[in-house]
Design an enzyme around this catalytic site. Structure first.
Site, PDB file in Angstrom:
ATOM      1  CB  VAL A  92      -5.034  -4.420  -5.003  1.00 55.02           C
ATOM      2  CG1 VAL A  92      -6.883  -4.357  -4.834  1.00 55.02           C
ATOM      3  CG2 VAL A  92      -4.838  -5.749  -6.864  1.00 55.02           C
ATOM      4  N   PRO A  93      -4.603  -0.922  -4.795  1.00 54.81           N
ATOM      5  CG  PRO A  93      -6.526   0.521  -5.492  1.00 54.81           C
ATOM      6  CD  PRO A  93      -5.887  -0.687  -5.996  1.00 54.81           C
ATOM      7  CB  CYS A  94      -6.371  -3.430  -0.320  1.00 57.88           C
ATOM      8  SG  CYS A  94      -4.844  -3.733   0.222  1.00 57.88           S
ATOM      9  CG  HIS A  95      -4.371   2.376  -0.023  1.00 57.12           C
ATOM     10  ND1 HIS A  95      -3.732   2.144  -0.802  1.00 57.12           N
ATOM     11  CD2 HIS A  95      -4.061   3.409  -0.110  1.00 57.12           C
ATOM     12  CE1 HIS A  95      -3.204   2.517  -1.808  1.00 57.12           C
ATOM     13  NE2 HIS A  95      -3.681   3.158  -1.711  1.00 57.12           N
ATOM     14  NE  ARG A  96      -5.306   5.055  -3.928  1.00 55.46           N
ATOM     15  CZ  ARG A  96      -4.728   4.548  -5.719  1.00 55.46           C
ATOM     16  NH1 ARG A  96      -5.414   4.452  -6.624  1.00 55.46           N
ATOM     17  NH2 ARG A  96      -3.610   5.384  -5.195  1.00 55.46           N
TER      18      ARG A  96
END
Length: 154
Positions: A92-96
DNA sequence: ACTATGACAGTAA
DNA sequence: ATTACTGCCATAG
């Protein structure tokens, strides 16, 4: 407007991450098997956040604020809390997800720190690297270089 | 059930 | 632009 509360279904039809190997439960009873860091079941609201964040395309970012507004509940802060407990990172691309003022935000429990000497905020440095790798650039100040270009617009 | 704690945000100085 | 303070709401203890 879509009814965001009903997270058991939904979303999942996107193809952005189909090539990823990590198993991500799209809905139903299987989600009950996953536990948060503290051993509790993930709440529906958490799932809703993950499902939404998962749709952010590579090369784009959004804000904590936008997420809670899009979902129709919660607060930017609670969204951050969900990210913090995200058991699917970095799938889950939480860095985005960045702060509303386009500041880099946090990563793996650490907030901010754009110290170039790396004295602190190693995790955020990593977040920065990941985004850079995806083509999203920041100023040496820690702010999104070109919000117009990088903010994800549905 | 209640208090404390955040990966936030808005406002003011 | 940066700091400080306050509201916010979902989890953690």
């Amino acid at each position: 407007m879509m009814k965001a509360m009903d997270s058991s279904v939904a979303v999942a039809t996107r193809t952005d991450f189909t090539k990823c190997k990590v198993a991500y439960p799209l809905g139903g009873i299987k989600r009950d098997a996953f536990r948060t860091k503290s051993g509790k079941k993930l709440s529906e609201k958490q799932w809703a956040v993950y499902d939404y964040v998962r749709k952010i395309p590579c090369g784009k970012v959004t804000t904590y604020k936008h997420v809670c507004l899009a979902l129709g509940f919660g607060s930017p802060r609670s969204v951050g809390a969900a990210m913090r407990n995200n058991p699917f990172a970095p799938f889950v691309p939480c860095h985005r997800v960045v702060a509303s003022n386009f500041y880099i935000g946090g990563f793996f429990g650490e907030w901010g720190s754009t110290k170039e000497d790396g004295s602190a905020g190693q995790q955020c440095k990593r977040k920065l690297d990941m985004l850079t790798q995806e083509g999203v650039t920041f100023t040496n100040n820690g702010y999104l270089s070109d919000p117009e270009a990088f903010i994800w617009k549905e």
